[in-house]
Write a protein that holds these residues in place. Structure first.
Motif, PDB file in Angstrom:
ATOM      1  N   ALA A  34       0.858  -1.185   0.000  1.00 40.69           N
ATOM      2  CA  ALA A  34       0.000   0.000   0.000  1.00 40.69           C
ATOM      3  C   ALA A  34       0.890   1.229   0.000  1.00 40.69           C
ATOM      4  N   VAL A  35       0.428   2.293  -0.647  1.00 41.56           N
ATOM      5  CA  VAL A  35       1.143   3.560  -0.609  1.00 41.56           C
ATOM      6  C   VAL A  35       0.219   4.611  -0.002  1.00 41.56           C
ATOM      7  N   LEU A  36       0.753   5.335   0.970  1.00 47.07           N
ATOM      8  CA  LEU A  36      -0.002   6.385   1.653  1.00 47.07           C
ATOM      9  C   LEU A  36       0.648   7.729   1.342  1.00 47.07           C
ATOM     10  N   LYS A  37      -0.131   8.616   0.749  1.00 40.35           N
ATOM     11  CA  LYS A  37       0.316   9.993   0.508  1.00 40.35           C
ATOM     12  C   LYS A  37      -0.491  10.870   1.456  1.00 40.35           C
ATOM     13  N   PRO A  38       0.085  11.249   2.593  1.00 36.54           N
ATOM     14  CA  PRO A  38      -0.705  12.011   3.570  1.00 36.54           C
ATOM     15  C   PRO A  38      -1.270  13.313   3.007  1.00 36.54           C
ATOM     16  N   ALA A  39      -0.411  14.111   2.370  1.00 33.65           N
ATOM     17  CA  ALA A  39      -0.858  15.406   1.862  1.00 33.65           C
ATOM     18  C   ALA A  39      -0.412  15.575   0.427  1.00 33.65           C
ATOM     19  N   GLN A  40      -1.375  15.687  -0.465  1.00 37.13           N
ATOM     20  CA  GLN A  40      -1.092  15.927  -1.877  1.00 37.13           C
ATOM     21  C   GLN A  40      -1.363  17.405  -2.149  1.00 37.13           C
ATOM     22  N   THR A  41      -0.343  18.114  -2.634  1.00 34.70           N
ATOM     23  CA  THR A  41      -0.525  19.534  -2.913  1.00 34.70           C
ATOM     24  C   THR A  41      -0.335  19.810  -4.404  1.00 34.70           C
ATOM     25  N   GLY A  42      -0.936  20.911  -4.844  1.00 29.87           N
ATOM     26  CA  GLY A  42      -0.744  21.350  -6.218  1.00 29.87           C
ATOM     27  C   GLY A  42      -1.467  20.527  -7.261  1.00 29.87           C
ATOM     28  N   VAL A  43      -2.491  19.809  -6.869  1.00 25.80           N
ATOM     29  CA  VAL A  43      -3.232  18.950  -7.796  1.00 25.80           C
ATOM     30  C   VAL A  43      -4.720  19.218  -7.614  1.00 25.80           C
ATOM     31  N   GLY A  44      -5.439  19.337  -8.723  1.00 22.47           N
ATOM     32  CA  GLY A  44      -6.868  19.597  -8.665  1.00 22.47           C
ATOM     33  C   GLY A  44      -7.665  18.401  -8.189  1.00 22.47           C
ATOM     34  N   PRO A  45      -8.936  18.608  -7.853  1.00 20.25           N
ATOM     35  CA  PRO A  45      -9.752  17.543  -7.270  1.00 20.25           C
ATOM     36  C   PRO A  45      -9.938  16.319  -8.156  1.00 20.25           C
ATOM     37  N   ASP A  46      -9.886  16.495  -9.468  1.00 16.73           N
ATOM     38  CA  ASP A  46     -10.113  15.365 -10.377  1.00 16.73           C
ATOM     39  C   ASP A  46      -8.845  14.881 -11.063  1.00 16.73           C
ATOM     40  N   GLU A  47      -7.705  15.416 -10.652  1.00 15.71           N
ATOM     41  CA  GLU A  47      -6.434  15.034 -11.270  1.00 15.71           C
ATOM     42  C   GLU A  47      -5.775  13.898 -10.491  1.00 15.71           C
ATOM     43  N   VAL A  62      -1.473  -2.573  -6.106  1.00 15.33           N
ATOM     44  CA  VAL A  62      -1.045  -1.658  -5.043  1.00 15.33           C
ATOM     45  C   VAL A  62      -2.249  -0.846  -4.572  1.00 15.33           C
ATOM     46  N   THR A  63      -2.421  -0.786  -3.267  1.00 20.67           N
ATOM     47  CA  THR A  63      -3.488   0.026  -2.670  1.00 20.67           C
ATOM     48  C   THR A  63      -2.988   1.452  -2.490  1.00 20.67           C
ATOM     49  N   ALA A  64      -3.776   2.433  -2.908  1.00 20.60           N
ATOM     50  CA  ALA A  64      -3.392   3.842  -2.783  1.00 20.60           C
ATOM     51  C   ALA A  64      -4.341   4.560  -1.831  1.00 20.60           C
ATOM     52  N   MET A  65      -3.766   5.414  -0.968  1.00 17.71           N
ATOM     53  CA  MET A  65      -4.586   6.215  -0.061  1.00 17.71           C
ATOM     54  C   MET A  65      -4.012   7.620   0.062  1.00 17.71           C
ATOM     55  N   GLU A  66      -4.887   8.605  -0.012  1.00 16.59           N
ATOM     56  CA  GLU A  66      -4.557  10.011   0.222  1.00 16.59           C
ATOM     57  C   GLU A  66      -5.373  10.467   1.416  1.00 16.59           C
ATOM     58  N   LEU A  67      -4.772  11.260   2.296  1.00 13.67           N
ATOM     59  CA  LEU A  67      -5.521  11.764   3.447  1.00 13.67           C
ATOM     60  C   LEU A  67      -6.049  13.173   3.233  1.00 13.67           C
ATOM     61  N   ALA A  68      -5.312  13.992   2.507  1.00 14.71           N
ATOM     62  CA  ALA A  68      -5.742  15.375   2.271  1.00 14.71           C
ATOM     63  C   ALA A  68      -5.179  15.847   0.942  1.00 14.71           C
ATOM     64  N   ARG A  69      -5.918  16.752   0.316  1.00 18.87           N
ATOM     65  CA  ARG A  69      -5.482  17.308  -0.971  1.00 18.87           C
ATOM     66  C   ARG A  69      -5.712  18.816  -0.937  1.00 18.87           C
TER      67      ARG A  69
END
Length: 245
Positions: A34-47, A62-69
């Protein structure tokens, strides 16, 4: 090692492609990832963000998880405040990683920028989440001039927090490295006090995903489920002798 934190020495050093390579090598070795990206910045809501890029390159298992964008390409704390959105605490990150580790053999936590980029108003960083997790930290470094300083500062910051720097991976090794790159390669282990654990070729993210998955293990050391050899790589790219010698 069920959780590995991946931090860069700064922005645009190749964290995501290195995370993808580690995921691909682990999957090829039969591990669930699994990959965890806690904070994704600079990317639009549908990107697609960095976690989606790992899945694209490493494979759909691979399982993907984002906590905040956050929409602006800034440090997570700054981006959150400017967008009027909630920030993340180290506990939020650690709890998510622990939950993923219950169902996966390996959880990769990919930071945003460098190790000490602020995630919240209190000044907490990725390092604070790593402390809560008791997880080792892999440092992704640039190849060129300036990398000895930034990499050594990062590993010293880890040790000051009683965290273990697992090693260093060069995030984008050029096809025709200049003298600085070749000297840096030889000097990084001594300067940072950690082993080299790989070098991802420049432009690897542009490879067809099937080829990326096939080749990823050759870019990483056995500690990362690969076949790459620090000794052989250093020998192949040894800098020429000093002028006048």
């Amino acid at each position: 090692m069920s959780v590995l934190v991946v931090s860069g020495t700064g922005t645009e050093v190749g964290k995501t492609v290195v995370t993808s390579a580690i995921a691909a090598a682990a999957v090829a070795a039969g591990r669930s990832v699994a990959v965890l990206k806690p904070a994704q910045t600079g990317v639009g809501p549908d990107e697609p963000g960095d976690a989606a890029e790992v899945v694209r390159l490493a494979g759909p298992t691979v399982t993907a998880m984002e906590l905040a964008r956050y929409p602006e390409p800034l440090a997570p704390d700054t981006a959150a405040r400017r967008a009027g959105l909630a920030t993340l605490s180290p506990a939020d990150i650690a709890d998510a990683a622990r939950e993923l580790s219950l169902h996966h053999d390996l959880v990769l936590v990919e930071g945003a920028g460098g190790l000490l980029v602020r995630f919240d108003e209190a000044g907490h960083t990725l390092a604070d989440a790593a402390v809560l997790l008791g997880a080792p930290v892999l440092v992704v470094a640039a190849a060129g001039l300036g990398t000895l300083n930034s990499t050594t500062l990062t590993t010293e910051a880890l040790r000051a927090r009683e965290l273990t720097p697992l090693g260093v991976v060069v995030g984008s090794w050029p096809a025709s490295p200049d003298l600085a790159c070749r000297c840096n390669l030889a000097d990084l282990p001594a300067s940072s006090g950690t082993p080299l654990l790989g070098a991802v070729p420049e432009g690897s993210a542009a490879l067809p995903p099937s080829r990326f998955r096939t080749e990823a293990a050759a870019w990483l050391a056995p500690a990362l489920a690969g076949t790459w050899s620090q000794e052989s790589f250093l020998t192949a790219w040894a800098p020429p002798g000093p002028v006048g010698v």
